[in-house]
Design an enzyme around this catalytic site. Structure first.
Site, mmCIF file in Angstrom:
data_model
loop_
_atom_site.group_PDB
_atom_site.id
_atom_site.type_symbol
_atom_site.label_atom_id
_atom_site.label_comp_id
_atom_site.label_asym_id
_atom_site.label_seq_id
_atom_site.Cartn_x
_atom_site.Cartn_y
_atom_site.Cartn_z
ATOM 1 N N HIS B 266 -6.149 64.063 -20.560
ATOM 2 C CA HIS B 266 -5.051 63.243 -20.052
ATOM 3 C C HIS B 266 -3.811 63.389 -20.948
ATOM 4 C CE1 HIS B 266 -3.464 59.606 -17.919
ATOM 5 N NE2 HIS B 266 -2.790 59.480 -19.053
ATOM 6 N N GLU B 267 -4.009 63.156 -22.242
ATOM 7 C CA GLU B 267 -2.872 63.262 -23.167
ATOM 8 C C GLU B 267 -2.428 64.714 -23.280
ATOM 9 O OE1 GLU B 267 -1.636 60.520 -23.713
ATOM 10 O OE2 GLU B 267 -3.375 59.246 -23.281
ATOM 11 N N HIS B 270 0.060 65.340 -20.562
ATOM 12 C CA HIS B 270 1.392 64.876 -20.982
ATOM 13 C C HIS B 270 2.027 65.878 -21.952
ATOM 14 C CE1 HIS B 270 1.576 60.916 -19.162
ATOM 15 N NE2 HIS B 270 0.451 60.487 -19.723
ATOM 16 N N GLU B 296 3.160 60.933 -15.582
ATOM 17 C CA GLU B 296 1.789 60.540 -15.287
ATOM 18 C C GLU B 296 1.143 61.516 -14.298
ATOM 19 O OE1 GLU B 296 0.750 58.194 -17.177
ATOM 20 O OE2 GLU B 296 -1.206 57.679 -16.341
#
Lengths: 503, 503
Positions: B266-267, B270, B296
């Site tokens: 997830h990170e 980003h 997101e």
């Protein structure tokens, strides 16, 4: 009116300190694993914040506050701490304001170029590359000295930056005594047939276990890990972010147990000093060591006088053997102690032992003093360097990379800094002499791992004051003497004659 | 003259960005192991730097630059990038300047108190403690909206802060469609007898190995560790220090392999976005994501659409088994895929799965919209919250700690932020639909671990632009559509009906 100025002054000091903390975090981050590709962008941020901080510490607003607060009638009404704040910030302010802005900026650019040329020159062992830059750096420094004003000799003006009030005249006596006693001692040791075995120090030691042992020892000496942390960096350092955040770094060599251990103790000594400054000094700008020399006395005290002592290892050798089972199974604690105290002449200062280190420093002191007081030419430095190494240490560099080019200091214009290292050793021995009188059970404390009373003594007598006292004031207050190299000489003679079996 | 203003403007922007980087390093440091005792002192530094940054972004000097550069004749002569810079900074400048300084300061104090009262109230599950603070926070926000000006509805003004140009009217349609399709799907899944086994995900997994696997996967998706680093933090996050220093954090649960892995992905999503913004945008303030929602979309894309897909695990399951031998020896790749995609109604948003997550967000959206547009009273929030959970998810909080008090956002006045989470999912599905058309071998690429063409596509179509385009512009340019929730619905229906064996 003067109350307002005082409040305004304190607000500026607060802000300067906040910039200092932010810059310190950025610096720490760069040295402990910041991604390489981001360094270029980061430099700009550091440049911006440094400029803001510099502008503030040379601002007219600060100048006006300092002028008014320095007037005798006002100054006398200030508290002890406030007076010291005014004195310290005025000293810095005047020093910075006396240099014309253009000259200041030119110097920043020059030293930055000079440092990068030095790096190349060192790698290529080619002094001729570096020489023109070093000549300019010295020339600039001489101009600066004229603006600042000559104190006694031109070199005294530089010494005062790192060790307030110390003079070349004092250092001549100090280093004179060291030379007289230590040069023959080093020669005697060289001839001794009773040399310590060091082979067991160079086995395979995992980084994880080295870190574990360093952390254990740091907690034993009283380093508060709730107000600090231990990280890995190429060159170990201590950095004070704020009074409750004092960090240290070390490095781990896979085949050398001593490096991480003694550098942790060294930086831990610096950190103990910072962690135990009185909280009353928070926000005053006095929340740091009294001087480079006093700071170094504490790192050397914990690294050498405690960490390389026989009582210390009588206590902690068992624990070392638990962390590294088998590694030292056939090595007695006495042999381990002797091994970690090997002394021998060498060419590189940062690799030198406790005894010969002072001779490395002395050489640099004599050379930089000659550059500023006696017209030694930059061009003649390499030869002068090699001659002194031959004379004092009995070894001669085969090229300038392991000679005059080895240290970064001069390339950045940091003349007058080197003596602090030996001052640290001298102060440490003076403090040690006093502690042992006031705590007669000192050796027993160490042998029992009861280090708390020692830390307590240092806190009460030295640490708590931070920069509230000058180095000379602290020394006098603690030892009832001025600087005196005889305690260091005596300590080194006793220790190393013992280790090498010399009568 | 306007050239001078442009240069002055760029210099201010540069300085604002430098403060941003310094503050980000301080923030990162606090979250990754700064000593606890130093936090209080550090807060003052953060306060000082934030104030300097805020003063700069609301300075008359910046205002004058923006006024002059916004004049039509001048604006039209600016480059594309410069125009966008002026537009963005003017928007922020106007937003900040419209609030009277005293009100602004009062609000900072209020939200800081409110956040700390929320913490206590959550721990005690006592909404009545928090209610008076939340009422004031809402009241302040309503005043702010009046100063800013109502866009459509009052709530639209708040939405615009996080997702420029999105309106409550659009979101009503979007969430209406989601509700209509997903509420019944969640119910169907609840009744399915074909539930995935998840027991094998909860074994003992060492932190070291979890980190090793996360790093491996991050390098596979193209995260550049030379321009970033992975650290441990309680709550995972990505932080952009500068374009070449984009860091992520994760956390390791000893008995759960999924947390570190999917939060790293997830990170990492980003971070991929930030690392691949065009270097031409360095120093413009546009070197960041287009909006919260677009950002997101990228974390969700890499975490869910890639990382929780069967083709991904067909490629990387072997490697997982090499890092954790034996752990999954009797688990097929299909079962592993199904296990990591368990979907079930729950009470806590941050623990929710890919499917039900959107319903958690929808509830918050409906409630905060009602607070600002329809006069829902703060006092009635807990009941309204519980009713919606019962209606949409079929579960009812037993106390407010696992209900209305669970999220920090409202205590700090961050209304309008929640929808970004679902917008991210919706955008991601729209982008996915387009990628699969333009890269017909998409699934094969993933199955072969050939992720480079996918990263390349995202860079060309989304990442490189940073904040140069608005979210609506990017969406239109890439997908040739406006926001459309049907792709997400279709994706979720296909995926979860497949996993749960529903026709």
């Amino acid at each position: 009116m003067s109350q307002q100025k005082l409040a305004a002054f304190k607000e500026i000091v607060q802000k300067i300190n906040h910039y200092h903390e932010a810059l310190s975090v950025l610096f720490w981050d760069l040295r402990t694993g910041a991604p390489k590709k981001g360094v270029e962008g980061r430099s700009e941020v550091i440049g911006m914040l440094s400029t803001e901080q510099f502008n503030l510490s040379t601002s007219d607003q600060l100048g006006e506050c300092l002028d008014q607060l320095s007037e005798t009638s006002v100054f006398e009404g200030l508290s002890n701490v406030e007076q010291r704040m005014v004195t310290e910030y005025k000293k810095d302010y005047d020093r910075n304001k006396k240099i014309p802005v253009d000259l200041f900026k030119e110097n920043v650019i020059l030293t930055s170029q000079s440092e990068s040329v030095w790096e190349e020159a060192k790698e290529k062992s080619d002094f001729s590359l570096f020489q023109p830059y070093l000549e300019k750096v010295v020339q600039f420094k001489k101009q600066f000295i004229e603006y600042w004003g000559v104190k006694g000799t031109p070199y005294d003006t530089l010494l005062d930056i790192y060790e307030p009030d110390i003079t070349a005249k004092q250092l001549d006596q100090v280093f004179g005594s060291l030379r007289e006693k230590l040069v023959p001692l080093v020669a005697q040791i060289g001839e001794s047939s009773n040399k310590p075995n060091t082979s067991f120090l160079h086995q395979s030691f995992s980084e994880e276990k080295q870190r574990e042992f360093s952390l254990f020892i740091l907690e034993e000496i009283g380093y508060d890990l709730g107000a600090g942390r231990l990280d890995k960096a190429v060159h170990p350092f201590m950095i004070d972010l704020n009074l409750r955040d004092i960090r240290i770094t070390t490095n781990y060599y896979p085949n050398d147990i001593t490096f991480s251990l003694f550098s942790s103790l060294h930086e831990g000594g610096h950190a103990l000093y910072e962690q135990n400054i009185s909280p009353d000094l928070i926000g005053t700008g006095l929340c740091t060591g009294a001087s480079m020399g006093i700071h170094e006395s504490q790192s050397r005290f914990w690294e050498n006088m405690i960490g390389r002592s026989l009582p210390f290892w009588k206590r902690y050798y068992n624990h070392l053997n638990e962390v590294f089972p088998q590694a030292f199974s056939d090595v007695s604690v006495e042999d381990f102690y002797r091994g970690t105290n090997e002394a021998k002449p060498s060419l590189i200062r940062i690799e030198a032992d406790e005894l010969t280190y002072n001779l490395h420093v002395m050489i640099r002191y004599e050379l930089e003093k000659a550059l500023f007081n006696e017209d030694l030419k930059v061009a003649d430095l390499p030869q002068a360097w090699n001659e002194k190494y031959t004379e004092y240490l009995g070894v001669t560099p085969s090229h300038d990379g392991e000679g005059v080019l080895q240290d970064v200091h001069w390339s950045g214009g940091d003349f007058g800094y080197f003596p602090s290292y030996s001052l640290g050793n001298i102060y440490a021995a003076q403090f040690m002499n006093t502690i042992q009188k006031q705590l007669p059970d000192f050796d027993t404390y160490v042998e029992n791992g009861n280090l708390q009373p020692i830390k307590q003594w240092l806190t009460e007598n030295i640490y708590q004051y931070g920069k509230l006292l000058t180095p000379a004031e602290i020394l006098k207050q603690v030892t009832e003497e001025d600087i005196n190299p005889n305690y260091l000489i005596q300590y080194l003679e006793t220790k190393f004659k013992g280790i090498y079996g010399i009568n």
